[in-house]
Design a protein around this motif. Structure first.
Motif, PDB file in Angstrom:
ATOM      1  N   MET A   1       0.829  -1.210   0.000  1.00  0.00           N
ATOM      2  CA  MET A   1       0.000   0.000   0.000  1.00  0.00           C
ATOM      3  C   MET A   1       0.864   1.263   0.000  1.00  0.00           C
ATOM      4  SD  MET A   1      -3.009  -1.055   2.708  1.00  0.00           S
ATOM      5  CE  MET A   1      -3.690   0.598   2.768  1.00  0.00           C
ATOM      6  N   VAL A   2       1.928   1.220   0.779  1.00  0.00           N
ATOM      7  CA  VAL A   2       2.836   2.373   0.805  1.00  0.00           C
ATOM      8  C   VAL A   2       3.481   2.565  -0.558  1.00  0.00           C
ATOM      9  CG1 VAL A   2       4.971   3.279   1.800  1.00  0.00           C
ATOM     10  CG2 VAL A   2       3.288   2.212   3.277  1.00  0.00           C
ATOM     11  N   SER A   3       3.918   1.464  -1.153  1.00  0.00           N
ATOM     12  CA  SER A   3       4.563   1.535  -2.464  1.00  0.00           C
ATOM     13  C   SER A   3       3.609   2.088  -3.521  1.00  0.00           C
ATOM     14  CB  SER A   3       5.047   0.140  -2.870  1.00  0.00           C
ATOM     15  OG  SER A   3       5.663   0.182  -4.131  1.00  0.00           O
ATOM     16  N   GLU A   4       2.360   1.625  -3.525  1.00  0.00           N
ATOM     17  CA  GLU A   4       1.377   2.104  -4.493  1.00  0.00           C
ATOM     18  C   GLU A   4       1.068   3.589  -4.271  1.00  0.00           C
ATOM     19  OE1 GLU A   4       0.085   0.627  -7.172  1.00  0.00           O
ATOM     20  OE2 GLU A   4       1.552  -0.944  -6.726  1.00  0.00           O
ATOM     21  N   PHE A   5       1.022   3.990  -3.003  1.00  0.00           N
ATOM     22  CA  PHE A   5       0.783   5.399  -2.675  1.00  0.00           C
ATOM     23  C   PHE A   5       1.889   6.284  -3.258  1.00  0.00           C
ATOM     24  CE2 PHE A   5       1.972   8.856   0.259  1.00  0.00           C
ATOM     25  CZ  PHE A   5       0.860   9.679   0.110  1.00  0.00           C
ATOM     26  N   LEU A   6       3.143   5.852  -3.091  1.00  0.00           N
ATOM     27  CA  LEU A   6       4.275   6.642  -3.581  1.00  0.00           C
ATOM     28  C   LEU A   6       4.311   6.707  -5.108  1.00  0.00           C
ATOM     29  CD1 LEU A   6       7.064   5.440  -1.121  1.00  0.00           C
ATOM     30  CD2 LEU A   6       5.838   7.621  -1.077  1.00  0.00           C
ATOM     31  N   LYS A   7       3.861   5.643  -5.752  1.00  0.00           N
ATOM     32  CA  LYS A   7       3.858   5.617  -7.222  1.00  0.00           C
ATOM     33  C   LYS A   7       2.902   6.650  -7.811  1.00  0.00           C
ATOM     34  CE  LYS A   7       5.132   0.738  -7.798  1.00  0.00           C
ATOM     35  NZ  LYS A   7       4.644  -0.605  -8.208  1.00  0.00           N
ATOM     36  N   GLN A   9       2.519   9.624  -6.719  1.00  0.00           N
ATOM     37  CA  GLN A   9       3.042  10.972  -6.512  1.00  0.00           C
ATOM     38  C   GLN A   9       4.047  11.336  -7.605  1.00  0.00           C
ATOM     39  OE1 GLN A   9       1.449  12.253  -3.840  1.00  0.00           O
ATOM     40  NE2 GLN A   9       0.624  10.200  -3.544  1.00  0.00           N
ATOM     41  N   THR A  10       4.330  12.616  -7.709  1.00  0.00           N
ATOM     42  CA  THR A  10       5.454  13.033  -8.550  1.00  0.00           C
ATOM     43  C   THR A  10       6.732  12.611  -7.841  1.00  0.00           C
ATOM     44  OG1 THR A  10       5.687  15.200  -7.472  1.00  0.00           O
ATOM     45  CG2 THR A  10       4.137  15.058  -9.329  1.00  0.00           C
ATOM     46  N   ASP A  11       7.855  12.626  -8.558  1.00  0.00           N
ATOM     47  CA  ASP A  11       9.120  12.220  -7.943  1.00  0.00           C
ATOM     48  C   ASP A  11       9.452  13.088  -6.737  1.00  0.00           C
ATOM     49  OD1 ASP A  11       9.658  10.137  -9.739  1.00  0.00           O
ATOM     50  OD2 ASP A  11      10.429  11.543 -11.225  1.00  0.00           O
ATOM     51  N   PHE A  12       9.180  14.389  -6.858  1.00  0.00           N
ATOM     52  CA  PHE A  12       9.463  15.307  -5.762  1.00  0.00           C
ATOM     53  C   PHE A  12       8.577  14.999  -4.555  1.00  0.00           C
ATOM     54  CE2 PHE A  12       8.579  19.278  -3.475  1.00  0.00           C
ATOM     55  CZ  PHE A  12       9.869  19.668  -3.147  1.00  0.00           C
ATOM     56  N   GLN A  13       7.274  14.804  -4.799  1.00  0.00           N
ATOM     57  CA  GLN A  13       6.348  14.499  -3.708  1.00  0.00           C
ATOM     58  C   GLN A  13       6.693  13.152  -3.063  1.00  0.00           C
ATOM     59  OE1 GLN A  13       2.746  14.653  -6.007  1.00  0.00           O
ATOM     60  NE2 GLN A  13       2.201  16.704  -5.290  1.00  0.00           N
ATOM     61  N   ALA A  14       6.991  12.158  -3.899  1.00  0.00           N
ATOM     62  CA  ALA A  14       7.294  10.819  -3.382  1.00  0.00           C
ATOM     63  C   ALA A  14       8.514  10.843  -2.477  1.00  0.00           C
ATOM     64  CB  ALA A  14       7.509   9.850  -4.549  1.00  0.00           C
ATOM     65  N   GLU A  15       9.519  11.623  -2.851  1.00  0.00           N
ATOM     66  CA  GLU A  15      10.730  11.724  -2.041  1.00  0.00           C
ATOM     67  C   GLU A  15      10.404  12.291  -0.656  1.00  0.00           C
ATOM     68  OE1 GLU A  15      15.123  13.146  -3.145  1.00  0.00           O
ATOM     69  OE2 GLU A  15      13.714  14.821  -2.986  1.00  0.00           O
ATOM     70  N   LYS A  16       9.591  13.334  -0.605  1.00  0.00           N
ATOM     71  CA  LYS A  16       9.218  13.964   0.667  1.00  0.00           C
ATOM     72  C   LYS A  16       8.337  13.035   1.500  1.00  0.00           C
ATOM     73  CE  LYS A  16      11.133  18.019  -0.105  1.00  0.00           C
ATOM     74  NZ  LYS A  16      12.250  18.524   0.721  1.00  0.00           N
ATOM     75  N   HIS A  17       7.325  12.423   0.846  1.00  0.00           N
ATOM     76  CA  HIS A  17       6.404  11.555   1.573  1.00  0.00           C
ATOM     77  C   HIS A  17       7.113  10.303   2.103  1.00  0.00           C
ATOM     78  CE1 HIS A  17       2.738  13.393  -0.696  1.00  0.00           C
ATOM     79  NE2 HIS A  17       3.083  14.084   0.369  1.00  0.00           N
ATOM     80  N   ARG A  18       8.007   9.743   1.305  1.00  0.00           N
ATOM     81  CA  ARG A  18       8.720   8.535   1.738  1.00  0.00           C
ATOM     82  C   ARG A  18       9.560   8.832   2.980  1.00  0.00           C
ATOM     83  NH1 ARG A  18      13.731   6.060   0.955  1.00  0.00           N
ATOM     84  NH2 ARG A  18      13.658   3.774   0.929  1.00  0.00           N
ATOM     85  N   SER A  19      10.239   9.974   2.980  1.00  0.00           N
ATOM     86  CA  SER A  19      11.062  10.366   4.127  1.00  0.00           C
ATOM     87  C   SER A  19      10.208  10.503   5.392  1.00  0.00           C
ATOM     88  CB  SER A  19      11.776  11.684   3.818  1.00  0.00           C
ATOM     89  OG  SER A  19      12.509  12.130   4.930  1.00  0.00           O
ATOM     90  N   GLN A  20       9.032  11.105   5.226  1.00  0.00           N
ATOM     91  CA  GLN A  20       8.161  11.285   6.387  1.00  0.00           C
ATOM     92  C   GLN A  20       7.592   9.938   6.860  1.00  0.00           C
ATOM     93  OE1 GLN A  20       4.702  13.824   5.803  1.00  0.00           O
ATOM     94  NE2 GLN A  20       4.970  14.661   7.863  1.00  0.00           N
ATOM     95  N   LEU A  21       7.240   9.076   5.924  1.00  0.00           N
ATOM     96  CA  LEU A  21       6.712   7.760   6.290  1.00  0.00           C
ATOM     97  C   LEU A  21       7.757   6.909   7.016  1.00  0.00           C
ATOM     98  CD1 LEU A  21       4.687   7.005   3.040  1.00  0.00           C
ATOM     99  CD2 LEU A  21       3.730   7.174   5.351  1.00  0.00           C
TER     100      LEU A  21
END
Length: 248
Positions: A1-7, A9-21
């Motif tokens: 679910m986390v992986s699908e959520f990050l996919k 996002q844009t690359d910039f958003q995914a980088e920020k969200h992944r760090s927070q997660l």
């Protein structure tokens, strides 16, 4: 679910969200609520390198030529104060000391630092001129902020998100600059993602001020802790002339 959520996002958003997660799951693991930090097991997004060109003084003048007066003042303030967008829109008339010719800014980006960047610097002539124009314009609107404009209509939403009815939000400033940049045709030869943004005015401003008043003054005005950061903003412009430092 986390992986699908990050996919999604844009690359910039995914980088920020992944760090927070990852930080959130560290908390889960520390409290015994999860066995593993599953966010760390996702693929790290690879943010593409920026392929944006630098502004030129001629192109900025072409943009200003078709701008509404408030936006022209905002562009000039951005160029001559070399402050970031977040600091520009909250810069108040009270931060200017006309008698002592100083400008005071507590830089928003540094608020989470151990030592926030608080600058109080002499205004160079071009900065003083645009600040005086901004003050005159803002006083007509009875607005405490240097960047101000009367919206076509004032809604309850605007009142809730703005510091003052005639203040300008960061998002609005960015969108209006982009709109008139494209209308001016100054960068029609470039793809949309290659056209310099509002933030890129900071780099041109640092270059201009370095040329005229010296790198040390540009570094102080920008609030850079090291000259290395100032040099980063100068990249892409012509090689600077021999340094000349202007003292009060």
């Amino acid at each position: 679910m986390v992986s699908e959520f990050l996919k999604r996002q844009t690359d910039f958003q995914a980088e920020k969200h992944r760090s927070q997660l990852i930080d959130i799951w560290k908390y889960f693991v520390a409290n015994g609520w999860a066995a593993d930090n599953i966010a760390e097991k996702t693929l790290k997004p690879i943010r593409p390198e920026k392929n944006r060109t630098r502004h030129s003084n001629e192109s900025v003048e072409a943009i200003k030529a078709i701008c509404p007066p408030w936006l022209k003042l905002a562009i000039d303030l951005a160029m001559h104060s070399i402050q970031r967008r977040a600091d520009l829109v909250v810069m108040e008339r009270s931060s200017i000391n006309i008698k002592d010719n100083t400008m005071t800014v507590l830089q928003h980006k540094s608020l989470n630092y151990d030592k926030p960047v608080f600058i109080e610097v002499d205004m160079h002539p071009e900065l003083r001129d645009v600040v005086l124009e901004c003050i005159e314009h803002a006083m007509k609107l009875r607005c405490p902020f240097l960047i101000a404009t009367r919206p076509e209509r004032i809604t309850e939403h605007n009142r809730n998100v703005k510091l003052h009815a005639f203040a300008v939000t960061e998002d609005h400033l960015t969108k209006q600059f982009k709109k008139y940049r494209d209308l001016s045709g100054a960068y029609d030869h470039l793809e949309p993602n290659q056209r310099p943004s509002l933030h890129d005015l900071r780099a041109l401003g640092i270059y201009n001020i370095t040329q005229k008043y010296g790198k040390k003054y540009a570094q102080a005005l920008a609030g850079h802790a090291t000259v290395k950061m100032t040099d980063h903003y100068l990249e892409g412009h012509e090689a600077p002339k021999p340094e000349k430092i202007s003292y009060r």
